[in-house]
Write an enzyme that holds these catalytic residues in place. Sequence first.
Site, PDB file in Angstrom:
ATOM      1  CG  HIS A 294      37.459  31.232  34.874  1.00 25.42           C
ATOM      2  ND1 HIS A 294      36.476  30.395  35.357  1.00 25.42           N
ATOM      3  CD2 HIS A 294      38.090  30.546  33.898  1.00 25.42           C
ATOM      4  CE1 HIS A 294      36.534  29.241  34.714  1.00 25.42           C
ATOM      5  NE2 HIS A 294      37.498  29.314  33.812  1.00 25.42           N
ATOM      6  CE  LYS A 489      36.617  35.875  45.515  1.00 26.57           C
ATOM      7  NZ  LYS A 489      35.557  35.108  44.822  1.00 26.57           N
ATOM      8  CB  THR A 591      31.340  27.581  42.154  1.00 31.70           C
ATOM      9  OG1 THR A 591      32.629  27.909  42.687  1.00 31.70           O
ATOM     10  CG2 THR A 591      31.367  27.666  40.655  1.00 31.70           C
ATOM     11  CE  LYS A 595      31.527  24.440  45.139  1.00 30.88           C
ATOM     12  NZ  LYS A 595      32.880  25.016  45.159  1.00 30.88           N
TER      13      LYS A 595
HETATM   14  C1  26Q Z   1      46.579  36.268  36.945  1.00 34.19           C
HETATM   15  C2  26Q Z   1      47.703  37.021  36.668  1.00 34.19           C
HETATM   16  C3  26Q Z   1      48.747  37.027  37.536  1.00 34.19           C
HETATM   17  C4  26Q Z   1      48.676  36.263  38.686  1.00 34.19           C
HETATM   18  C5  26Q Z   1      47.574  35.517  38.953  1.00 34.19           C
HETATM   19  C6  26Q Z   1      46.522  35.518  38.088  1.00 34.19           C
HETATM   20  C7  26Q Z   1      45.310  34.760  38.421  1.00 34.19           C
HETATM   21  C8  26Q Z   1      45.332  33.731  39.328  1.00 34.19           C
HETATM   22  C9  26Q Z   1      44.179  33.055  39.673  1.00 34.19           C
HETATM   23  C10 26Q Z   1      44.101  35.096  37.868  1.00 34.19           C
HETATM   24  C11 26Q Z   1      42.946  34.432  38.222  1.00 34.19           C
HETATM   25  C12 26Q Z   1      42.970  33.411  39.130  1.00 34.19           C
HETATM   26  C13 26Q Z   1      41.765  32.709  39.566  1.00 34.19           C
HETATM   27  C14 26Q Z   1      40.560  33.133  39.303  1.00 34.19           C
HETATM   28  C15 26Q Z   1      39.357  32.494  39.814  1.00 34.19           C
HETATM   29  O1  26Q Z   1      39.397  31.600  40.644  1.00 34.19           O
HETATM   30  N1  26Q Z   1      38.198  32.951  39.333  1.00 34.19           N
HETATM   31  C16 26Q Z   1      36.923  32.467  39.763  1.00 34.19           C
HETATM   32  O2  26Q Z   1      36.496  31.472  38.852  1.00 34.19           O
HETATM   33  C17 26Q Z   1      35.310  30.867  39.283  1.00 34.19           C
HETATM   34  C18 26Q Z   1      34.995  29.735  38.340  1.00 34.19           C
HETATM   35  O3  26Q Z   1      34.560  30.224  37.131  1.00 34.19           O
HETATM   36  C19 26Q Z   1      34.175  31.874  39.364  1.00 34.19           C
HETATM   37  O4  26Q Z   1      33.056  31.253  39.906  1.00 34.19           O
HETATM   38  C20 26Q Z   1      34.570  33.047  40.249  1.00 34.19           C
HETATM   39  O5  26Q Z   1      33.587  34.053  40.170  1.00 34.19           O
HETATM   40  C21 26Q Z   1      35.915  33.600  39.807  1.00 34.19           C
HETATM   41  O6  26Q Z   1      36.357  34.590  40.712  1.00 34.19           O
END
Ligand code: 26Q
Length: 756
Positions: A294, A489, A591, A595
Amino acid sequence: MDKKLFLQQLEALPIEGLDAAGLYREISALAVKHIAFSEKPKRCAHYLSIEFLIGRVFFNNLLELGVLREVKTLLRKKGVDLARLEEIEDAALGNGGLGRLAACYMDSGAACGFPLYGYGIRYRYGLFRQTFEDGFQREAPDDWQRFGDPWSIRREDEAQTIRFADMTVTAVPYDMPLIGKRVNTLRLYQAEGSAAAEAISGVLYPDDSTEEGRLLRIRQEYFLSAAAIGDMVRAYEARHGQDYRQFAKENTVQLNDTHPVFAIPELIRVLMERGVAYRAALKTAQAVFHYTNHTILPEALECWEKRLLQKILPSIAEILLKMNATQRQRHRKEGYTEAEIEAAGIYSRARDAFSMANTAVFSSGIVNGVAKLHSEIIRRDLFAAEAAHHPEKFFNVTNGIAQRRWLELANSELAELIDHKIGRAWRASPAALCELKPFVQDGETAAAFDAVKQKKKAQLFDYIVRTEGVRFTGEKLVYAQVKRLHEYKRQLMTAFALLRLYYDLKEGKLPDFAPSLFVFGAKAAPGYARAKAIIKYINEILKTINRDVSLGGALQGVFVTEYNVTYAEKIVAAADVSLQVSTAGLEASGTGNMKFMMNGAVTLGTMDGANIEIVEQAGMENNYIFGARVEEIEALRKGGYDPNAFLQANPAWKRVVETLRDGTFSDGGTGCFQELYTSLTAGASWHKPDHYFIFRDIEEYYQAILRVNRDFCDRARFTQKQLACVAASGFFSSDRSVSEYAEHIWHIRPKADKRK
Ligand code: 26Q
């Protein structure tokens, strides 16, 4: 469910004098009793995710049970307005797109009749609750259980013991029904035992800046992984005993990003513990798991130090090292270069750490990105070595959203208008929304659409007055940017554009400007100082603009507090323009963009993530695309980008940007505005100046904002664009996405449950 019996019992329910929470608990508890979970077929798909951003389930569930209207009527007769339940808040067991996507997929799985089962963590506290104090974000714990949790069923009998080297923890499942053609479950595990054990399901994303924090994160990820695997293995053994040869035939697991990747070595560990040889266990794992990436941001790619794993999960560390050895052996045999072997390696000696993404790629049947461009980028860059040797492993599934929540529930007025034009078939087959196309040019449809937009704006404004205490006057063109706060963003770019609008309006340079409202909504991660500075800066700008009566209401803005699923439902329905302005190549999909589109907002955005597919579906002419394409950004990254030269050559922008340090706005003496300025002009935290290329795109962004504004004045034409977006939005239903996963990755078929 036996609707008649349910409604009879509801009628008899003593609910007089109950407050909203009481009503919510009683009605929900009754409904839950009437829900019959579907039988699991032989082959099931399991969706493992550290986040599930469910949002309010009450209305959604009653809608899916087919009794929402009846319940409303019945309660009205008893003098109860269901709208009172609006004050029951969301369970925010997630923080953004990844978690909301998981929730939409659960919705679609059940709605379409796929045996798709969710596994996650039942956090004691959800994502923090946000307030603003003098424009600064403040965080408070989200005690979401204070309203009770009537939709969950605690399954004590299915609890499991999870073992770490230094503690054992009980994982108690809570099942939430996912209602549709089938009734599936979302199984969330709560950690119980000692205080240290309970901390494991305490909060989402504990701060990982300390070793203690990182250990807790590892415990959390393993806890989820081991509980889910334990559950699958136990169910399998009940059918097959100790013969594990059918395991991969009957179970498939989707890893929602890398957070549940420990499920891979855990399955291998469990199988080996039961006498399966390592090679056979690995083979089984490789047939069971699939991985969705993601994000490509380097700071979000998880690596865990070997030392930490050896400390609390020695057998998992050992298996990962074994897998690493197997991987290297195979790669050598398959002709990977030394550089490729290093890049794809599960364990990196240089970092003395395990790469969770590389573990997932090696162990998965299919690896997918979440929009076409993103899938290309992971194939080309992030996982280049593996893609060169195993191109067949890589796949794209463009994200989607549940139209039931994001159109039917969030905007029942628009849904009814659509029914009126093309019938109700689109509700079950959203591709049918394209039948609206002939109505795009129709004046009467346009007028009806406009009336709906006006109504949704009025509802939003009303809600904002009540929750934020800010009032807006007159008709407004509504621009909205709502999403996690992150530099990539580029909310800061919107802030600059907004300030430029303000200056230009004050100087009379924009004579025919249509009165506009900018809606922001975002939470910044508690430890992300620069994101918090951006919130404060936007709030300062808004304070100045909103106070300035000389504008006569031409420009106003609001940063809503506590942006969540419920707020999103109101904002997407009301907005005219969806701001999706990430640096090209960095937003995996988005996403929110879908919406907004489905609710008839045009996209004002960059060629990034799913924006590209949005304009492919709805036409460039119906959206507003600007800025550097990914190729240009990549070229600029290699050299030749000079943000300071841009500022010197563009005094109007320099004036805007200088407000970060010339005292126009106060950062309360924190120095956080100066730090933002430094990051843009000198670079900071190992990044070059203006790492996200704001100054490459800002003038084009500004011009696009003005273009939308001008086009809005020709209402008939603008409404046509908006309708064209609705008509083209069917592709972005998560029913389509989940069907693609089911067909190409999970190999499961939809089947309605006969008993329903
Ligand atoms: C990783 C390492 C250490 C700490 C936190 C994290 C971490 C935490 C949350 C890495 C990623 C996330 C969340 C990512 C996320 O929400 N990504 C989004 O996913 C959506 C669904 O696929 C996409 O539409 C978005 O583009 C994307 O940003």
